[in-house]
Motif scaffolding. Sequence first.
Motif, PDB file in Angstrom:
ATOM      1  N   UNK A  89      40.770  47.314  36.294  1.00 50.55           N
ATOM      2  CA  UNK A  89      41.079  48.438  37.293  1.00 50.55           C
ATOM      3  C   UNK A  89      40.517  48.908  35.908  1.00 50.55           C
ATOM      4  N   UNK A  90      39.617  50.389  36.418  1.00 49.32           N
ATOM      5  CA  UNK A  90      38.496  50.913  35.844  1.00 49.32           C
ATOM      6  C   UNK A  90      37.507  51.364  36.932  1.00 49.32           C
ATOM      7  N   UNK A  91      36.806  52.708  36.022  1.00 51.39           N
ATOM      8  CA  UNK A  91      35.757  53.521  37.192  1.00 51.39           C
ATOM      9  C   UNK A  91      35.387  52.448  38.476  1.00 51.39           C
ATOM     10  N   UNK A  92      34.805  53.986  39.423  1.00 52.23           N
ATOM     11  CA  UNK A  92      34.018  53.203  41.014  1.00 52.23           C
ATOM     12  C   UNK A  92      32.653  52.863  40.689  1.00 52.23           C
ATOM     13  N   UNK A  93      32.227  51.789  41.566  1.00 55.86           N
ATOM     14  CA  UNK A  93      31.168  51.076  40.915  1.00 55.86           C
ATOM     15  C   UNK A  93      30.610  49.719  40.005  1.00 55.86           C
ATOM     16  N   UNK A  94      31.914  49.709  39.427  1.00 57.67           N
ATOM     17  CA  UNK A  94      31.843  49.134  38.304  1.00 57.67           C
ATOM     18  C   UNK A  94      31.595  47.066  38.032  1.00 57.67           C
ATOM     19  N   UNK A  95      31.809  47.261  39.538  1.00 53.08           N
ATOM     20  CA  UNK A  95      31.943  45.277  39.961  1.00 53.08           C
ATOM     21  C   UNK A  95      33.456  45.383  39.538  1.00 53.08           C
ATOM     22  N   UNK A  96      34.310  46.156  39.989  1.00 51.50           N
ATOM     23  CA  UNK A  96      36.200  45.204  40.107  1.00 51.50           C
ATOM     24  C   UNK A  96      36.313  44.541  40.845  1.00 51.50           C
ATOM     25  N   UNK A  97      36.074  45.090  42.577  1.00 49.52           N
ATOM     26  CA  UNK A  97      35.793  44.125  43.077  1.00 49.52           C
ATOM     27  C   UNK A  97      35.431  42.330  42.738  1.00 49.52           C
ATOM     28  N   UNK A  98      33.792  42.682  42.316  1.00 51.96           N
ATOM     29  CA  UNK A  98      33.536  40.983  42.503  1.00 51.96           C
ATOM     30  C   UNK A  98      33.811  40.360  41.693  1.00 51.96           C
ATOM     31  N   UNK A  99      34.270  40.799  40.344  1.00 45.54           N
ATOM     32  CA  UNK A  99      34.847  40.186  39.034  1.00 45.54           C
ATOM     33  C   UNK A  99      36.055  39.799  39.487  1.00 45.54           C
ATOM     34  N   UNK A 100      36.999  40.576  40.610  1.00 46.43           N
ATOM     35  CA  UNK A 100      38.393  39.809  40.754  1.00 46.43           C
ATOM     36  C   UNK A 100      38.009  38.958  41.869  1.00 46.43           C
ATOM     37  N   UNK A 101      36.760  38.923  43.540  1.00 44.86           N
ATOM     38  CA  UNK A 101      37.018  37.774  43.407  1.00 44.86           C
ATOM     39  C   UNK A 101      36.422  36.746  43.408  1.00 44.86           C
ATOM     40  N   UNK A 102      35.252  36.320  41.778  1.00 39.05           N
ATOM     41  CA  UNK A 102      35.106  35.444  41.578  1.00 39.05           C
ATOM     42  C   UNK A 102      36.352  34.564  40.411  1.00 39.05           C
TER      43      UNK A 102
END
Length: 100
Positions: free
Chosen positions: A6-19
Motif C-alpha cells: 500500500x502507499x500513495x498513488x504513483x509510487x510503483x505499488x502495482x509494479x512491485x506487486x507484479x514483480x
Amino acid sequence: MKIAISGKGGVGKTTIAAGLIKYFAQKGYQVYAVDADPDTSLGMILGLPEERIGSLKPIVAMRELIAERTGGNGAFFSLNPDVDSILEDYTIRNGNILFS
C-alpha cells in the motif's frame, strides 16, 4: 506468507506487486493476486487478456456476498466464514497465479 502493498498513488505499488507475484510463481509457489485498486491494472501487467479481467466482479462490488458469508452487517461477524467457492467463482487462473 502474505504480502500486502500500500502507499500513495504513483509510487510503483502495482509494479512491485507484479514483480513479486511473477517471482514467487516462477519459484513454484501458488500465488493469490488480489487487485483491490479500482483502476485494475495489475492483471494487465501480469499478462492476462483484458476481456478476462473485465469479466471479474470487483471486490468492492461484493458487499452482499461479504455480508452473507460473514453473518451480516451487525456488530458480530463470523471469524471463519465459508469462502471456498469464492476462489473458483471470482478468480482467473494463469499458471501458478490466481488473480482476483
